[in-house]
Motif scaffolding. Structure first.
Motif, mmCIF file in Angstrom:
data_model
loop_
_atom_site.group_PDB
_atom_site.id
_atom_site.type_symbol
_atom_site.label_atom_id
_atom_site.label_comp_id
_atom_site.label_asym_id
_atom_site.label_seq_id
_atom_site.Cartn_x
_atom_site.Cartn_y
_atom_site.Cartn_z
ATOM 1 N N LEU A 135 0.836 -1.208 0.000
ATOM 2 C CA LEU A 135 0.000 0.000 0.000
ATOM 3 C C LEU A 135 0.867 1.253 0.000
ATOM 4 C CD1 LEU A 135 -2.753 1.386 0.206
ATOM 5 C CD2 LEU A 135 -2.638 1.115 2.690
ATOM 6 N N ALA A 136 1.917 1.264 0.799
ATOM 7 C CA ALA A 136 2.819 2.417 0.838
ATOM 8 C C ALA A 136 3.438 2.666 -0.533
ATOM 9 C CB ALA A 136 3.905 2.194 1.890
ATOM 10 N N ALA A 137 3.807 1.583 -1.224
ATOM 11 C CA ALA A 137 4.395 1.717 -2.554
ATOM 12 C C ALA A 137 3.385 2.284 -3.550
ATOM 13 C CB ALA A 137 4.917 0.366 -3.028
ATOM 14 N N LEU A 138 2.146 1.815 -3.475
ATOM 15 C CA LEU A 138 1.108 2.299 -4.388
ATOM 16 C C LEU A 138 0.788 3.773 -4.151
ATOM 17 C CD1 LEU A 138 -1.336 -0.759 -4.292
ATOM 18 C CD2 LEU A 138 0.101 -0.055 -6.224
ATOM 19 N N LEU A 139 0.817 4.184 -2.876
ATOM 20 C CA LEU A 139 0.503 5.573 -2.529
ATOM 21 C C LEU A 139 1.697 6.503 -2.703
ATOM 22 C CD1 LEU A 139 -1.529 4.990 0.774
ATOM 23 C CD2 LEU A 139 -2.462 5.508 -1.485
ATOM 24 N N GLY A 140 2.910 5.928 -2.688
ATOM 25 C CA GLY A 140 4.108 6.761 -2.705
ATOM 26 C C GLY A 140 4.373 7.385 -1.353
ATOM 27 N N TRP A 141 3.906 6.745 -0.291
ATOM 28 C CA TRP A 141 4.081 7.246 1.074
ATOM 29 C C TRP A 141 5.231 6.518 1.768
ATOM 30 C CZ3 TRP A 141 -1.345 7.799 3.869
ATOM 31 C CH2 TRP A 141 -2.115 8.744 3.176
ATOM 32 N N PRO A 142 5.853 7.169 2.750
ATOM 33 C CA PRO A 142 6.845 6.452 3.553
ATOM 34 C C PRO A 142 6.169 5.384 4.403
ATOM 35 C CG PRO A 142 6.408 8.611 4.496
ATOM 36 C CD PRO A 142 5.704 8.568 3.163
ATOM 37 N N GLN A 143 6.938 4.385 4.804
ATOM 38 C CA GLN A 143 6.376 3.291 5.586
ATOM 39 C C GLN A 143 7.257 2.987 6.790
ATOM 40 O OE1 GLN A 143 7.185 -0.761 3.871
ATOM 41 N NE2 GLN A 143 7.661 0.427 2.027
ATOM 42 N N ALA A 144 6.636 2.447 7.836
ATOM 43 C CA ALA A 144 7.355 1.947 9.008
ATOM 44 C C ALA A 144 6.652 0.667 9.416
ATOM 45 C CB ALA A 144 7.345 2.975 10.138
ATOM 46 N N LEU A 145 7.368 -0.439 9.349
ATOM 47 C CA LEU A 145 6.750 -1.746 9.561
ATOM 48 C C LEU A 145 7.141 -2.322 10.909
ATOM 49 C CD1 LEU A 145 7.388 -3.264 6.004
ATOM 50 C CD2 LEU A 145 5.483 -1.826 6.770
ATOM 51 N N ASN A 146 6.217 -3.120 11.470
ATOM 52 C CA ASN A 146 6.463 -3.807 12.737
ATOM 53 C C ASN A 146 6.699 -2.809 13.865
ATOM 54 O OD1 ASN A 146 6.785 -5.971 14.461
ATOM 55 N ND2 ASN A 146 8.895 -6.407 13.852
ATOM 56 N N ALA A 147 5.840 -1.799 13.956
ATOM 57 C CA ALA A 147 6.012 -0.732 14.949
ATOM 58 C C ALA A 147 5.603 -1.196 16.346
ATOM 59 C CB ALA A 147 5.180 0.484 14.555
ATOM 60 N N CYS A 148 6.474 -0.948 17.318
ATOM 61 C CA CYS A 148 6.168 -1.269 18.712
ATOM 62 C C CYS A 148 5.965 -0.006 19.539
ATOM 63 C CB CYS A 148 7.254 -2.143 19.319
ATOM 64 S SG CYS A 148 8.924 -1.453 19.242
ATOM 65 N N ALA A 149 6.242 1.164 18.964
ATOM 66 C CA ALA A 149 5.998 2.446 19.637
ATOM 67 C C ALA A 149 5.776 3.504 18.574
ATOM 68 C CB ALA A 149 7.167 2.827 20.543
ATOM 69 N N LEU A 150 4.878 4.442 18.863
ATOM 70 C CA LEU A 150 4.529 5.487 17.896
ATOM 71 C C LEU A 150 4.186 6.768 18.635
ATOM 72 C CD1 LEU A 150 3.698 6.527 15.055
ATOM 73 C CD2 LEU A 150 1.455 5.493 15.439
ATOM 74 N N ASP A 151 4.883 7.843 18.302
ATOM 75 C CA ASP A 151 4.651 9.141 18.928
ATOM 76 C C ASP A 151 4.665 10.228 17.866
ATOM 77 O OD1 ASP A 151 4.715 8.413 21.861
ATOM 78 O OD2 ASP A 151 6.715 7.723 21.273
ATOM 79 N N VAL A 152 3.955 11.319 18.158
ATOM 80 C CA VAL A 152 3.931 12.456 17.246
ATOM 81 C C VAL A 152 5.238 13.229 17.391
ATOM 82 C CG1 VAL A 152 2.726 14.554 16.591
ATOM 83 C CG2 VAL A 152 1.441 12.610 17.458
ATOM 84 N N LYS A 153 5.830 13.594 16.284
ATOM 85 C CA LYS A 153 7.074 14.366 16.271
ATOM 86 C C LYS A 153 6.966 15.457 15.240
ATOM 87 C CE LYS A 153 11.411 14.863 17.659
ATOM 88 N NZ LYS A 153 11.774 15.150 19.070
ATOM 89 N N GLU A 154 6.731 16.699 15.698
ATOM 90 C CA GLU A 154 6.574 17.849 14.819
ATOM 91 C C GLU A 154 5.494 17.565 13.773
ATOM 92 O OE1 GLU A 154 10.511 18.598 13.393
ATOM 93 O OE2 GLU A 154 11.225 19.300 15.353
ATOM 94 N N ARG A 155 5.864 17.516 12.499
ATOM 95 C CA ARG A 155 4.884 17.264 11.430
ATOM 96 C C ARG A 155 4.869 15.812 10.982
ATOM 97 N NH1 ARG A 155 2.688 21.689 8.967
ATOM 98 N NH2 ARG A 155 3.533 23.718 9.572
ATOM 99 N N GLY A 156 5.505 14.947 11.748
ATOM 100 C CA GLY A 156 5.566 13.547 11.368
ATOM 101 C C GLY A 156 5.439 12.633 12.568
ATOM 102 N N TRP A 157 6.112 11.483 12.478
ATOM 103 C CA TRP A 157 5.960 10.448 13.481
ATOM 104 C C TRP A 157 7.319 9.895 13.883
ATOM 105 C CZ3 TRP A 157 0.862 10.394 14.514
ATOM 106 C CH2 TRP A 157 0.007 10.827 13.503
ATOM 107 N N ARG A 158 7.462 9.615 15.149
ATOM 108 C CA ARG A 158 8.630 8.926 15.668
ATOM 109 C C ARG A 158 8.215 7.484 15.926
ATOM 110 N NH1 ARG A 158 14.188 10.024 16.068
ATOM 111 N NH2 ARG A 158 15.067 8.920 17.858
ATOM 112 N N VAL A 159 8.800 6.554 15.182
ATOM 113 C CA VAL A 159 8.354 5.167 15.219
ATOM 114 C C VAL A 159 9.508 4.247 15.620
ATOM 115 C CG1 VAL A 159 7.118 3.356 13.970
ATOM 116 C CG2 VAL A 159 6.861 5.744 13.262
ATOM 117 N N SER A 160 9.250 3.372 16.582
ATOM 118 C CA SER A 160 10.207 2.335 16.946
ATOM 119 C C SER A 160 9.744 1.030 16.309
ATOM 120 C CB SER A 160 10.291 2.170 18.470
ATOM 121 O OG SER A 160 10.798 3.345 19.064
ATOM 122 N N CYS A 161 10.623 0.432 15.521
ATOM 123 C CA CYS A 161 10.268 -0.778 14.782
ATOM 124 C C CYS A 161 11.169 -1.938 15.184
ATOM 125 C CB CYS A 161 10.395 -0.540 13.277
ATOM 126 S SG CYS A 161 9.313 0.764 12.645
#
Length: 257
Positions: A135-161
């Protein structure tokens, strides 16, 4: 930041139900309890937490399949999702693969303004784990797989994978596709009042054919069988005997140590 979150979910055999492979080499799900995929539950819970914290304004759940699959959407609505979408795939449901699902979700997103896609890293029936990346490839969006933590960081996301060698922290900017590990969030319990309220929430059905997506399978199951019976264990009387037994079995060579 206040965004709309899409949570694709899947209907699977309940994880507490033991399944067996039939004589035809398939699993007969007739009479088995079906439920929301556990990884998708964790993704939905995190989406609801983001909404409750003010990061998101709306959470939509989506599944691809038959009208009977509305039951998992109702469960998701009872957990707190705002609305639900069923893409009815009709006769193609039995052969629906990850790429077809990714294409259907991408087609649905063309007419909706989502800022984040949160989904389970895999479904417990096939364990393929391909929808998020495709889906990320079809949309042209960045991806983060197997996330165990997710927090908001400015205009994006801080993800632990989670990775094979440990945990990697990623900064993902803008709209993204993130797949959830079971550690991302603990799903909340569904109460009777919430089940009643869920019946009043919008659930829209679309015909897959109207989206102009080919549902022909790009992959297929070659063989399906029960795992081999576990061999009986060996009891040892001392540490030295244990080490000798491990050496005889060449355990460390097998794992590449």
């Amino acid at each position: 930041m206040s965004i709309r979150i899409l949570v694709p979910v899947k209907r699977v055999v309940d994880p507490n139900v033991r399944v067996r492979v039939g004589a035809t080499g398939t699993i007969d799900t007739a009479g088995l309890k079906m439920s929301l995929n556990p990884f998708d539950e964790c993704a939905l819970e995190k989406a609801l937490q983001l909404k409750e914290s003010g990061v998101a304004s709306h959470v939509t759940v989506l599944t691809c399949g038959l009208p009977a699959h509305q039951d998992v959407l109702r469960t998701a609505l009872a957990m707190g999702a705002d609305d639900a979408v069923l893409i009815d795939t009709g006769a193609a449901t039995a052969t629906l693969d990850s790429f077809a699902v990714a294409r259907l979700v991408a087609a649905h997103m063309k007419d909706a303004d989502y800022g984040l896609v949160l989904c389970g890293k895999q479904a417990i029936d096939g364990d393929v784990g391909g929808v998020a990346a495709m889906l990320a490839a079809l949309l042209g969006w960045p991806q983060a797989l197997n996330a165990c933590a997710l927090d908001v960081k400015e205009r994006g996301w801080r993800v632990s994978c989670g990775e094979d060698v440990g945990t990697a922290d990623w900064q993902v900017d803008g709209p993204a596709v993130i797949s959830a590990d079971l550690r991302l969030a603990q799903p909340r319990r569904v109460t009777l009042p919430s089940i009643v309220k869920a019946k009043q929430k919008p659930l829209v059905t679309y015909e897959a054919a109207a989206l102009g997506v080919s549902l022909s399978a790009q992959s297929r199951v070659v063989a399906l069988s029960d795992p081999p019976a576990r061999e009986p264990g060996v009891q040892v009387k001392s540490v030295d005997a244990l080490l000798q037994t491990l050496a005889d079995q060449r355990v460390f060579e097998t794992v590449g140590a």
